[in-house]
Design a protein around this motif. Structure first.
Motif, PDB file in Angstrom:
ATOM      1  N   GLU A 183      -1.730   3.316  -9.418  1.00  0.00           N
ATOM      2  CA  GLU A 183      -0.708   4.335  -9.684  1.00  0.00           C
ATOM      3  C   GLU A 183      -0.338   4.817  -8.074  1.00  0.00           C
ATOM      4  OE1 GLU A 183       0.932   5.377 -12.070  1.00  0.00           O
ATOM      5  OE2 GLU A 183      -0.262   4.244 -13.590  1.00  0.00           O
ATOM      6  N   LEU A 184       0.696   5.241  -8.002  1.00  0.00           N
ATOM      7  CA  LEU A 184       1.169   5.734  -6.913  1.00  0.00           C
ATOM      8  C   LEU A 184       0.155   6.659  -6.089  1.00  0.00           C
ATOM      9  CD1 LEU A 184       3.727   5.420  -4.744  1.00  0.00           C
ATOM     10  CD2 LEU A 184       4.950   7.192  -5.837  1.00  0.00           C
ATOM     11  N   ALA A 185      -0.238   7.428  -6.696  1.00  0.00           N
ATOM     12  CA  ALA A 185      -1.051   8.720  -6.141  1.00  0.00           C
ATOM     13  C   ALA A 185      -2.447   8.374  -5.795  1.00  0.00           C
ATOM     14  CB  ALA A 185      -0.767  10.033  -6.874  1.00  0.00           C
ATOM     15  N   GLU A 186      -2.912   6.872  -6.315  1.00  0.00           N
ATOM     16  CA  GLU A 186      -4.034   6.538  -6.462  1.00  0.00           C
ATOM     17  C   GLU A 186      -4.610   6.031  -5.300  1.00  0.00           C
ATOM     18  OE1 GLU A 186      -6.606   3.882  -9.510  1.00  0.00           O
ATOM     19  OE2 GLU A 186      -4.701   3.804  -9.726  1.00  0.00           O
ATOM     20  N   SER A 187      -5.156   6.486  -4.440  1.00  0.00           N
ATOM     21  CA  SER A 187      -5.641   6.249  -3.134  1.00  0.00           C
ATOM     22  C   SER A 187      -6.887   6.875  -2.403  1.00  0.00           C
ATOM     23  CB  SER A 187      -4.494   6.447  -2.271  1.00  0.00           C
ATOM     24  OG  SER A 187      -4.182   7.731  -1.687  1.00  0.00           O
ATOM     25  N   ARG A 188      -7.253   6.699  -1.398  1.00  0.00           N
ATOM     26  CA  ARG A 188      -8.155   7.381  -0.810  1.00  0.00           C
ATOM     27  C   ARG A 188      -8.151   8.778  -0.569  1.00  0.00           C
ATOM     28  NH1 ARG A 188     -12.459   5.900   2.202  1.00  0.00           N
ATOM     29  NH2 ARG A 188     -11.678   3.762   2.799  1.00  0.00           N
ATOM     30  N   ALA A 189      -6.739   9.286  -0.500  1.00  0.00           N
ATOM     31  CA  ALA A 189      -6.430  10.546  -0.389  1.00  0.00           C
ATOM     32  C   ALA A 189      -6.948  11.433  -1.028  1.00  0.00           C
ATOM     33  CB  ALA A 189      -4.992  10.849  -0.206  1.00  0.00           C
ATOM     34  N   GLU A 190      -7.254  10.927  -2.390  1.00  0.00           N
ATOM     35  CA  GLU A 190      -8.106  12.007  -3.394  1.00  0.00           C
ATOM     36  C   GLU A 190      -9.398  12.403  -3.194  1.00  0.00           C
ATOM     37  OE1 GLU A 190      -7.373  10.134  -7.016  1.00  0.00           O
ATOM     38  OE2 GLU A 190      -4.977  10.101  -6.730  1.00  0.00           O
ATOM     39  N   TRP A 191      -9.948  11.669  -2.353  1.00  0.00           N
ATOM     40  CA  TRP A 191     -11.523  11.602  -2.351  1.00  0.00           C
ATOM     41  C   TRP A 191     -11.871  12.628  -1.090  1.00  0.00           C
ATOM     42  CZ3 TRP A 191     -15.021   8.914  -5.349  1.00  0.00           C
ATOM     43  CH2 TRP A 191     -14.315   8.079  -6.202  1.00  0.00           C
ATOM     44  N   GLY A 192     -12.998  13.366  -1.044  1.00  0.00           N
ATOM     45  CA  GLY A 192     -13.609  14.139   0.000  1.00  0.00           C
ATOM     46  C   GLY A 192     -12.890  15.404   0.478  1.00  0.00           C
ATOM     47  N   HIS A 193     -13.305  15.811   1.529  1.00  0.00           N
ATOM     48  CA  HIS A 193     -12.837  17.163   2.232  1.00  0.00           C
ATOM     49  C   HIS A 193     -12.337  16.786   3.616  1.00  0.00           C
ATOM     50  CE1 HIS A 193     -13.147  21.411   3.306  1.00  0.00           C
ATOM     51  NE2 HIS A 193     -13.019  21.778   2.184  1.00  0.00           N
ATOM     52  N   GLY A 238       0.937  -1.088  -0.029  1.00  0.00           N
ATOM     53  CA  GLY A 238       0.038   0.005   0.159  1.00  0.00           C
ATOM     54  C   GLY A 238       0.820   1.337   0.065  1.00  0.00           C
ATOM     55  N   ALA A 239       0.754   2.074  -0.712  1.00  0.00           N
ATOM     56  CA  ALA A 239       1.322   3.407  -1.069  1.00  0.00           C
ATOM     57  C   ALA A 239       0.467   4.660  -0.703  1.00  0.00           C
ATOM     58  CB  ALA A 239       1.786   3.466  -2.459  1.00  0.00           C
ATOM     59  N   GLY A 240      -0.581   4.471   0.196  1.00  0.00           N
ATOM     60  CA  GLY A 240      -1.171   5.620   0.730  1.00  0.00           C
ATOM     61  C   GLY A 240      -0.486   6.310   1.983  1.00  0.00           C
ATOM     62  N   ILE A 241      -1.012   7.213   2.700  1.00  0.00           N
ATOM     63  CA  ILE A 241      -0.296   7.863   3.650  1.00  0.00           C
ATOM     64  C   ILE A 241       0.254   6.867   4.795  1.00  0.00           C
ATOM     65  CG2 ILE A 241      -0.897   9.468   5.738  1.00  0.00           C
ATOM     66  CD1 ILE A 241      -2.813  11.003   3.666  1.00  0.00           C
ATOM     67  N   ALA A 242      -0.329   6.093   5.190  1.00  0.00           N
ATOM     68  CA  ALA A 242       0.135   5.229   6.240  1.00  0.00           C
ATOM     69  C   ALA A 242       1.368   4.483   5.863  1.00  0.00           C
ATOM     70  CB  ALA A 242      -0.778   4.061   6.984  1.00  0.00           C
ATOM     71  N   GLY A 243       1.291   3.864   4.419  1.00  0.00           N
ATOM     72  CA  GLY A 243       2.308   2.854   4.073  1.00  0.00           C
ATOM     73  C   GLY A 243       3.443   3.660   3.687  1.00  0.00           C
ATOM     74  N   VAL A 244       3.386   4.952   3.108  1.00  0.00           N
ATOM     75  CA  VAL A 244       4.721   5.770   2.660  1.00  0.00           C
ATOM     76  C   VAL A 244       5.245   6.482   3.953  1.00  0.00           C
ATOM     77  CG1 VAL A 244       5.462   7.776   1.297  1.00  0.00           C
ATOM     78  CG2 VAL A 244       3.565   6.501   0.439  1.00  0.00           C
ATOM     79  N   ARG A 245       4.366   6.740   5.015  1.00  0.00           N
ATOM     80  CA  ARG A 245       5.037   7.431   6.200  1.00  0.00           C
ATOM     81  C   ARG A 245       5.764   6.309   6.950  1.00  0.00           C
ATOM     82  NH1 ARG A 245       7.846   8.842   9.147  1.00  0.00           N
ATOM     83  NH2 ARG A 245       7.656  10.081  10.800  1.00  0.00           N
ATOM     84  N   ALA A 246       5.378   5.116   6.965  1.00  0.00           N
ATOM     85  CA  ALA A 246       6.029   3.891   7.404  1.00  0.00           C
ATOM     86  C   ALA A 246       7.377   3.536   6.753  1.00  0.00           C
ATOM     87  CB  ALA A 246       5.172   2.494   7.497  1.00  0.00           C
ATOM     88  N   ALA A 247       7.250   3.665   5.358  1.00  0.00           N
ATOM     89  CA  ALA A 247       8.529   3.371   4.374  1.00  0.00           C
ATOM     90  C   ALA A 247       9.671   4.450   4.788  1.00  0.00           C
ATOM     91  CB  ALA A 247       8.038   3.512   2.967  1.00  0.00           C
ATOM     92  N   ILE A 248       9.195   5.526   4.983  1.00  0.00           N
ATOM     93  CA  ILE A 248      10.311   6.468   5.334  1.00  0.00           C
ATOM     94  C   ILE A 248      10.952   6.223   6.713  1.00  0.00           C
ATOM     95  CG2 ILE A 248      10.577   8.821   6.253  1.00  0.00           C
ATOM     96  CD1 ILE A 248       8.102   9.740   4.210  1.00  0.00           C
ATOM     97  N   GLU A 249       9.944   5.944   7.563  1.00  0.00           N
ATOM     98  CA  GLU A 249      11.049   5.442   8.728  1.00  0.00           C
ATOM     99  C   GLU A 249      11.836   4.299   8.539  1.00  0.00           C
ATOM    100  OE1 GLU A 249      11.390   7.095  12.331  1.00  0.00           O
ATOM    101  OE2 GLU A 249       9.962   7.902  10.573  1.00  0.00           O
ATOM    102  N   LEU A 250      11.171   3.173   7.893  1.00  0.00           N
ATOM    103  CA  LEU A 250      11.766   1.976   7.524  1.00  0.00           C
ATOM    104  C   LEU A 250      13.132   1.946   6.849  1.00  0.00           C
ATOM    105  CD1 LEU A 250       8.765  -0.395   6.926  1.00  0.00           C
ATOM    106  CD2 LEU A 250      10.258  -0.653   8.898  1.00  0.00           C
TER     107      LEU A 250
END
Length: 539
Positions: free
Chosen positions: A40-50, A15-27
């Protein structure tokens, strides 16, 4: 399908959403990290809603109030320690992201805090135009790309986990761009996939949210928890051909009203706070009103709000509706509830460790107790940041220590059982049929919406369990087809949700049963647990 030689890294992140990428940076501080994403890398729930990020401003009163709101929303099932850590750690994570280039709305030089939904405190941060999730993910990905230890691999679907005994040692990866499948081995695997909103016919979730991580962990033997709790959004756009865009609760805070198809305001009949009632109450009331009026939707009325303010504050909502000939400043907007967030997930401890050595989970795929029986939407982005960082630190330092499996609470729960309450495992199953991915997925989605939706009954849930178990008797996918594996995942997750909902004979949080409309007040609030081959139990 061709097979290639094994690949090995230190850490695998699904998963390359917020949790996954934040973890990868630390790892990346501790070894080589491979981040696998289905789209795609930026294709996630982050694009939805307000949705914004709720962050306290640091003083003790603010922390106490935010913690109280979170615990209140969780309806007795929050892990207070987990929620307190989220609230306390949030400001530090935001400061870190601002240092990495995250751009948030400001008033002059100060961060602009706003209110979200029905809450009274101004503690929610937004990126300009409401694209907060996108901006958080942009800043994280930009930071991750500066670290040589992180490698991203999009279009990589993971059908299953690989185990050596009881320890998870890697994943089986289907690369759709090359039509190859191969094992990828690592010291630890982190599940940070999207949720499973696509298990329902009506959902705000992107098409990727088919429960892949939860289903793979379940089949590997991991414990799942509180899967019956599904957060439904009360005001998802309901227009033919349009995305189920969630119209934010901030609109109701500003004075928007729900109306039925007869144009009557109905929420005052259902709750003293009317349109500012909790989201689970709004969802139930809307469904009841739709049934009473024989309609497929209700209206959200924004016409009394300042038009220019609405356009400025919610440009994406306005622009999306305009594409479908609806001007939200002048027209009534057709809306209806839709599945939004998973509340439960893979059972983890406060450090993200699952019941299987070598396997961790974070974000929407995990059940760490932050949300309890319901969730505040503006906690979601923050949870990914806070627990993404914490879980990664744990993975690097303590790679082989699983969380202890919770035990049933004997004598305190009338629901403890090794099988569903009625038909369940002993019911006669239909004969197995060859798996048709499109048909199977559609059948699951419609069944879940009709029988395991916002308002549930024991008879409906029992029927859903029996029918899903019949679907489970179908043949497994025999081709390297992502739709076939996704259909299997939807089927597996749906059965777990239905079984957990049937076993919980009370109403709590987002789980509402009309045959058990009250909470079980005679005993402590209990979490549900289920693993493959075992019944639902409470502890």
């Amino acid at each position: 399908m061709a097979a290639s030689r094994d690949e090995r890294v230190d850490f695998i992140v699904l998963g390359a959403g917020i949790a996954g990428v934040r973890a990868a940076i630390e790892l990346a501080r501790a070894g080589r990290v491979l981040v696998l994403s289905k789209g795609e890398l930026a294709e996630s729930r982050a694009e939805w809603g307000h949705v914004g990020i709720a962050v306290t401003k640091g003083d003790d009163e603010e922390v106490h109030l935010r913690l109280h709101e979170t615990l209140q929303a969780g309806d007795g099932l929050c892990n207070e320690e987990a929620a307190r850590f989220l609230v306390n750690e949030g400001p530090r994570q935001i400061e870190t992201l601002i240092g990495w280039g995250m751009r948030l709305e400001r008033t002059g030089t100060k961060l602009a805090f706003t209110r979200e939904g029905v809450r009274t405190q101004t503690r929610v941060l937004h990126a300009h135009g409401g694209s907060t999730g996108e901006e958080v993910l942009r800043a994280l990905v930009a930071k991750a790309r500066t670290l040589p230890g992180i490698k991203f691999r999009p279009h990589s679907f993971v059908p299953d986990l690989i185990a050596d005994g009881h320890r998870i040692v890697g994943v089986s990866c289907l690369d759709e761009t090359t039509s190859t499948a191969k094992p990828i081995l690592g010291d630890a695997v982190l599940v940070a996939t999207e949720g499973f909103g696509q298990v329902y016919k009506s959902t705000t979730n992107p098409s990727l949210a088919t429960g892949d991580g939860s289903a793979a962990a379940y089949r590997a033997g991991a414990l799942l928890s509180d899967m019956e709790f599904i957060h439904f959004h009360p005001t998802a756009l309901h227009l033919k051909g349009a995305p189920r865009l969630p119209l934010p609760g901030e609109l109701r805070q500003m004075g928007a009203h729900l109306r039925n198809i007869d144009l009557e305001r109905f929420m005052p009949r259902y709750h003293e706070d009317a349109d500012r009632a909790p989201t689970n109450v709004l969802c139930r009331a809307s469904i009841m009103e739709m049934q009473r009026c024989g309609s497929d939707f209700v209206y959200l009325d924004l016409t009394e709000l300042d038009a220019e303010c609405v356009k400025k504050r919610f440009p994406k909502v306005h622009a999306t509706c305009i594409k479908f000939n609806i001007d939200i400043t002048e027209d009534l907007v057709p809306v209806r509830p839709a599945a939004h967030y998973a509340v439960g997930g893979i059972a983890v401890d406060l450090n993200g460790a699952t019941t299987l050595p070598g396997l961790y989970a974070v974000g929407e795929a995990a059940a760490n107790g932050v949300h309890g029986a319901n969730r505040l939407a503006d906690n979601s982005l923050l949870e990914g940041l806070v627990y993404g960082a914490l879980t990664a630190t744990t993975m690097a330092e303590r790679q082989s220590s699983p969380v202890a499996m919770p035990q049933p609470v004997a004598g305190r729960s009338p629901w403890n059982s090794s099988a569903p309450a009625r038909g369940g495992r002993n019911a006669k199953l239909p004969p197995p049929q060859k798996l048709d991915a499109e048909k199977l997925s559609s059948e699951v989605r419609h069944l879940m919406w009709e029988k395991v939706g916002i308002i549930r009954t024991g008879d409906q849930l029992d029927e859903a369990v029996r029918r899903l178990q019949g679907i489970s008797a179908a043949e497994e996918p025999t081709t390297a087809s992502r739709p076939a594996w996704e259909a299997r995942n939807l089927r597996d997750v749906a059965e777990v949700i239905a079984r957990s909902a049937l076993a919980r004979q009370e109403s709590r949080g987002t789980h509402y049963r009309s045959d058990f409309p009250l909470k079980a007040e005679s005993q402590p609030a209990l979490h549900s647990y289920v693993s493959k081959g075992a019944g639902v139990y409470f502890g």
